[in-house]
Design a protein around this motif. Structure first.
Motif, PDB file in Angstrom:
ATOM      1  N   GLU A  93      49.550  72.475  38.748  1.00 54.74           N
ATOM      2  CA  GLU A  93      50.249  71.232  38.444  1.00 54.74           C
ATOM      3  C   GLU A  93      50.822  70.680  39.744  1.00 54.74           C
ATOM      4  N   THR A  94      50.800  69.365  39.880  1.00 54.15           N
ATOM      5  CA  THR A  94      51.463  68.696  40.996  1.00 54.15           C
ATOM      6  C   THR A  94      52.504  67.747  40.433  1.00 54.15           C
ATOM      7  N   LEU A  95      53.733  67.882  40.887  1.00 53.08           N
ATOM      8  CA  LEU A  95      54.839  67.078  40.391  1.00 53.08           C
ATOM      9  C   LEU A  95      55.415  66.211  41.499  1.00 53.08           C
ATOM     10  N   GLU A  96      55.799  65.018  41.142  1.00 52.26           N
ATOM     11  CA  GLU A  96      56.632  64.200  42.005  1.00 52.26           C
ATOM     12  C   GLU A  96      58.064  64.706  41.885  1.00 52.26           C
ATOM     13  N   ALA A  97      58.832  64.588  42.960  1.00 51.64           N
ATOM     14  CA  ALA A  97      60.265  64.856  42.893  1.00 51.64           C
ATOM     15  C   ALA A  97      61.010  63.557  43.180  1.00 51.64           C
ATOM     16  N   ARG A  98      61.976  63.243  42.325  1.00 52.63           N
ATOM     17  CA  ARG A  98      62.806  62.047  42.478  1.00 52.63           C
ATOM     18  C   ARG A  98      64.252  62.475  42.726  1.00 52.63           C
ATOM     19  N   ASP A  99      64.809  61.983  43.818  1.00 55.06           N
ATOM     20  CA  ASP A  99      66.191  62.338  44.177  1.00 55.06           C
ATOM     21  C   ASP A  99      66.354  63.852  44.247  1.00 55.06           C
ATOM     22  N   GLY A 100      65.316  64.525  44.720  1.00 55.51           N
ATOM     23  CA  GLY A 100      65.364  65.971  44.871  1.00 55.51           C
ATOM     24  C   GLY A 100      65.109  66.755  43.599  1.00 55.51           C
ATOM     25  N   VAL A 101      64.779  66.058  42.492  1.00 52.43           N
ATOM     26  CA  VAL A 101      64.568  66.714  41.203  1.00 52.43           C
ATOM     27  C   VAL A 101      63.101  66.599  40.803  1.00 52.43           C
ATOM     28  N   PRO A 102      62.403  67.713  40.536  1.00 50.75           N
ATOM     29  CA  PRO A 102      61.009  67.639  40.076  1.00 50.75           C
ATOM     30  C   PRO A 102      60.935  66.822  38.790  1.00 50.75           C
ATOM     31  N   PHE A 103      60.097  65.802  38.781  1.00 52.47           N
ATOM     32  CA  PHE A 103      60.043  64.880  37.653  1.00 52.47           C
ATOM     33  C   PHE A 103      59.169  65.429  36.528  1.00 52.47           C
TER      34      PHE A 103
END
Length: 290
Positions: free
Chosen positions: A34-44
């Motif tokens: 799995e590849t996740l984006e992180a937003r504001d340091g939090v894995p989305f």
């Protein structure tokens, strides 16, 4: 680029060998990821990604994934990269095995990588000369057996593009090498069904869910409704295209086969809606948990 690597319970240097050369993920690509984006340091959308990881492992016939270990790995790499983290990659393989397609007894190998690399800023695509086999044993699975995607991505790069859009064996529009495809035409947005062989993308699902919830005309196409000629419609200006993925969000395809494309008004609205909703909720609850 700042990179942090966690392998089987421990942080390791990114340049230090940490996986056996006999790991089945290395020798035959026997694993899931799995590849996740992180937003504001939090894995989305972490929980949605973990559920798909479980689904992929089950489809591959792998042993159940130790999700507590995966979560520990995610926390560990976040602690190293910090709030600047933008991407997390989770990989689970069947572990050590013989030099054949037959699996060994395990245990599984779990790898988590975090980085602060930039997300793709634009999408320029070409048609792939190869097709996705919607009847494959791993159709719709996020498998590490990714060589055909790598070949198609290289084909696109050689032509000044960063994505290749493919049909399935029936000639129906399917997906990109690392994206789902959305089409705006005749006053609505449609995307190929999972029966086409495409991946059940997390961003795809959220775009459908959030778009429909906001009253937008967005839906899954009927099997066979979309074929590759829709790309010609876009070139003629009669349709618009976007791709979705964890790192791209909902992103306009600005060029296809060397022809520049105008953004679609509905797809532009959907992209903005997606960003607002994702910024407001970094871990949207999967539907079955509500």
């Amino acid at each position: 680029m700042n990179v942090s690597v966690w392998v089987d319970g421990a942080l390791v240097d990114a340049d230090t060998p940490a996986i056996s050369p006999l790991d089945h993920g290395v020798t035959v690509g026997d694993g899931v990821f799995e590849t996740l984006e992180a937003r504001d340091g939090v894995p989305f959308a972490l929980e949605r990604h973990l559920r798909r990881l479980e689904y992929s492992a089950d489809r591959m016939g792998l042993a159940p994934v130790d999700l507590s270990a995966v979560r520990a790995g995610v926390d560990a790499v976040r602690g190293v990269v910090g709030d600047g983290i933008t991407r997390v990659r989770i990989t689970v393989t069947s572990g050590g095995g013989p030099l054949s397609s037959v699996r060994g007894p395990g245990p599984q190998t779990v790898v988590v990588v975090g980085s602060d690399g930039p997300a793709p800023e634009r999408c320029r695509a070409v048609r792939s000369p190869w097709r996705r086999n919607e009847r494959s044993a791993i159709a719709g699975v996020k498998s590490t057996s990714y060589a055909e995607n790598a070949v198609m991505a290289a084909y696109a790069a050689q032509r000044g593009a960063d994505e290749a859009i493919m049909a399935n064996t029936l000639g129906h529009l399917c997906e990109g090498t690392g994206t789902n495809v959305f089409v705006e035409r005749q006053g609505e947005i449609v995307t190929p069904p999972l029966a086409s062989g495409c991946l059940a993308g997390i961003t795809r699902g959220l775009a459908l869910e959030w778009g429909a919830g906001a009253g937008m005309p967005v839906r899954v196409a009927a099997p066979g409704e979309l074929d590759m000629s829709v790309l010609d419609e876009a070139i003629a200006g009669d349709a618009h295209l976007a791709v979705t993925s964890s790192t791209r969000g909902v992103q306009h395809i600005e060029r296809i086969d060397g022809t520049d494309l105008a953004p679609g008004p509905l797809l532009t609205r959907l992209a903005a809606l997606y960003e607002r909703r994702a910024d407001a909720d970094h871990d949207p609850v999967p539907p079955r948990s509500r």
